[in-house]
Design a protein around this motif. Structure first.
Motif, PDB file in Angstrom:
ATOM      1  N   GLY A 113      87.477  66.352 -48.322  1.00  0.00           N
ATOM      2  CA  GLY A 113      88.382  66.915 -47.318  1.00  0.00           C
ATOM      3  C   GLY A 113      89.050  68.181 -47.803  1.00  0.00           C
ATOM      4  O   GLY A 113      89.206  69.137 -47.040  1.00  0.00           O
ATOM      5  N   ASN A 114      89.473  68.193 -49.067  1.00  0.00           N
ATOM      6  CA  ASN A 114      90.063  69.415 -49.625  1.00  0.00           C
ATOM      7  C   ASN A 114      89.038  70.524 -49.745  1.00  0.00           C
ATOM      8  O   ASN A 114      89.342  71.697 -49.524  1.00  0.00           O
ATOM      9  N   PHE A 115      87.812  70.172 -50.124  1.00  0.00           N
ATOM     10  CA  PHE A 115      86.735  71.150 -50.301  1.00  0.00           C
ATOM     11  C   PHE A 115      86.365  71.810 -48.978  1.00  0.00           C
ATOM     12  O   PHE A 115      86.118  73.013 -48.924  1.00  0.00           O
ATOM     13  N   THR A 116      86.319  71.019 -47.912  1.00  0.00           N
ATOM     14  CA  THR A 116      85.903  71.542 -46.607  1.00  0.00           C
ATOM     15  C   THR A 116      87.079  71.968 -45.743  1.00  0.00           C
ATOM     16  O   THR A 116      86.878  72.587 -44.699  1.00  0.00           O
ATOM     17  N   GLY A 117      88.288  71.641 -46.146  1.00  0.00           N
ATOM     18  CA  GLY A 117      89.462  71.987 -45.351  1.00  0.00           C
ATOM     19  C   GLY A 117      89.713  71.021 -44.199  1.00  0.00           C
ATOM     20  O   GLY A 117      90.472  71.332 -43.288  1.00  0.00           O
ATOM     21  N   ALA A 118      89.091  69.856 -44.236  1.00  0.00           N
ATOM     22  CA  ALA A 118      89.258  68.853 -43.184  1.00  0.00           C
ATOM     23  C   ALA A 118      90.455  67.969 -43.527  1.00  0.00           C
ATOM     24  O   ALA A 118      90.331  66.976 -44.243  1.00  0.00           O
ATOM     25  N   THR A 119      91.629  68.354 -43.002  1.00  0.00           N
ATOM     26  CA  THR A 119      92.844  67.615 -43.344  1.00  0.00           C
ATOM     27  C   THR A 119      92.847  66.198 -42.789  1.00  0.00           C
ATOM     28  O   THR A 119      93.535  65.330 -43.335  1.00  0.00           O
ATOM     29  N   MET A 120      92.091  65.959 -41.718  1.00  0.00           N
ATOM     30  CA  MET A 120      92.013  64.583 -41.200  1.00  0.00           C
ATOM     31  C   MET A 120      91.410  63.654 -42.237  1.00  0.00           C
ATOM     32  O   MET A 120      91.855  62.527 -42.407  1.00  0.00           O
ATOM     33  N   ILE A 121      90.396  64.137 -42.937  1.00  0.00           N
ATOM     34  CA  ILE A 121      89.739  63.314 -43.950  1.00  0.00           C
ATOM     35  C   ILE A 121      90.675  63.075 -45.122  1.00  0.00           C
ATOM     36  O   ILE A 121      90.775  61.954 -45.629  1.00  0.00           O
ATOM     37  N   THR A 122      91.393  64.116 -45.546  1.00  0.00           N
ATOM     38  CA  THR A 122      92.311  63.928 -46.678  1.00  0.00           C
ATOM     39  C   THR A 122      93.452  62.989 -46.310  1.00  0.00           C
ATOM     40  O   THR A 122      93.877  62.175 -47.128  1.00  0.00           O
ATOM     41  N   GLY A 123      93.969  63.081 -45.086  1.00  0.00           N
ATOM     42  CA  GLY A 123      95.036  62.182 -44.655  1.00  0.00           C
ATOM     43  C   GLY A 123      94.577  60.731 -44.614  1.00  0.00           C
ATOM     44  O   GLY A 123      95.291  59.828 -45.062  1.00  0.00           O
ATOM     45  N   PHE A 124      93.369  60.507 -44.092  1.00  0.00           N
ATOM     46  CA  PHE A 124      92.807  59.156 -44.063  1.00  0.00           C
ATOM     47  C   PHE A 124      92.635  58.625 -45.479  1.00  0.00           C
ATOM     48  O   PHE A 124      93.034  57.505 -45.786  1.00  0.00           O
ATOM     49  N   ALA A 125      92.049  59.446 -46.347  1.00  0.00           N
ATOM     50  CA  ALA A 125      91.777  59.023 -47.724  1.00  0.00           C
ATOM     51  C   ALA A 125      93.071  58.731 -48.476  1.00  0.00           C
ATOM     52  O   ALA A 125      93.157  57.736 -49.214  1.00  0.00           O
ATOM     53  N   LEU A 126      94.078  59.569 -48.290  1.00  0.00           N
ATOM     54  CA  LEU A 126      95.343  59.381 -49.011  1.00  0.00           C
ATOM     55  C   LEU A 126      96.065  58.113 -48.564  1.00  0.00           C
ATOM     56  O   LEU A 126      96.514  57.316 -49.402  1.00  0.00           O
ATOM     57  N   THR A 127      96.168  57.898 -47.252  1.00  0.00           N
ATOM     58  CA  THR A 127      96.864  56.694 -46.785  1.00  0.00           C
ATOM     59  C   THR A 127      96.094  55.426 -47.158  1.00  0.00           C
ATOM     60  O   THR A 127      96.707  54.424 -47.517  1.00  0.00           O
ATOM     61  N   LEU A 128      94.780  55.481 -47.096  1.00  0.00           N
ATOM     62  CA  LEU A 128      93.993  54.320 -47.485  1.00  0.00           C
ATOM     63  C   LEU A 128      94.146  54.041 -48.981  1.00  0.00           C
ATOM     64  O   LEU A 128      94.315  52.895 -49.393  1.00  0.00           O
ATOM     65  N   PHE A 129      94.109  55.083 -49.803  1.00  0.00           N
ATOM     66  CA  PHE A 129      94.253  54.916 -51.249  1.00  0.00           C
ATOM     67  C   PHE A 129      95.597  54.287 -51.604  1.00  0.00           C
ATOM     68  O   PHE A 129      95.673  53.319 -52.366  1.00  0.00           O
ATOM     69  N   VAL A 130      96.672  54.833 -51.037  1.00  0.00           N
ATOM     70  CA  VAL A 130      98.016  54.309 -51.322  1.00  0.00           C
ATOM     71  C   VAL A 130      98.121  52.867 -50.839  1.00  0.00           C
ATOM     72  O   VAL A 130      98.630  51.977 -51.544  1.00  0.00           O
ATOM     73  N   GLY A 131      97.611  52.600 -49.635  1.00  0.00           N
ATOM     74  CA  GLY A 131      97.667  51.252 -49.085  1.00  0.00           C
ATOM     75  C   GLY A 131      96.905  50.245 -49.920  1.00  0.00           C
ATOM     76  O   GLY A 131      97.374  49.131 -50.147  1.00  0.00           O
TER      77      GLY A 131
END
Length: 185
Positions: A113-131
């Motif tokens: 997500g960071n590489f492609t600039g897709a913030t939706m993917i980074t937001g999903f990944a971050l919340t899932l990781f923390v959860g």
């Protein structure tokens, strides 16, 4: 909220006291996760909410693995205190492996997500990781501690309250109180 209420009701009806413990642990899980979302900070977009909801499912799955194993240990005639420890100990490798695999996937998604600039993917990944990280903590430490407090209290529930039905535990009848902690039951 309807789905979460249905899951909580299922856990309580099927696992009884351990189900109540899992619901309390789930509330603690949600509180800790939202606190971490404020600290990091996380913007809860639709994708981020989806990651959080998926992590709730993984937290419930961890409780199901633990309490199903607890019931197996009790059916085998183990004393309650040892059955609780064995249930958690035997469920831990499955919980650890599935949640670590999910966390690795989250790291890859976050990088992508960071590489492609897709913030939706980074937001999903971050919340899932923390959860998932908080889920591992609450499934093993919070649930275990709460369940040990319940079985070690003066008001120790019978085997039925631990999720066993009639004739599932050797030598007991419904409502039979638990033996003292550490005593064969």
């Amino acid at each position: 909220t309807v789905g979460l209420a249905a899951v909580c009701l299922f856990m309580i009806l099927f696992y009884r006291i351990p189900g109540v413990v899992s619901v309390v642990a789930l509330l603690i899980y949600a509180t800790l996760t939202f606190a971490l979302f404020r600290v990091i900070p996380v913007t809860l977009t639709l994708a981020g909410i989806a990651g959080f909801i998926l992590s709730i499912g993984m937290a419930v799955d961890a409780s199901v693995l633990i309490f199903a194993r607890l019931k197996e240990e009790l059916r085998a005639g183990r004393p309650v205190a040892r059955a609780v420890d064995a249930g958690f100990d035997h469920a831990w490798p499955s919980i650890r492996d599935s949640e670590v695999a999910t966390m690795i996937t989250c790291i890859i998604l976050y990088w992508f997500g960071n590489f492609t600039g897709a913030t939706m993917i980074t937001g999903f990944a971050l919340t899932l990781f923390v959860g998932v990280a908080v889920s591992m903590f609450t499934a093993i430490f919070v649930s275990r501690t709460l369940l040990q407090v319940v079985i070690g209290s003066r008001w120790a529930p019978g085997y039925w309250w631990l999720g066993l039905d009639r004739d599932e535990h050797p030598g007991t009848q419904p409502g039979t109180p638990l033996p003292s902690p550490g005593v064969e039951g």
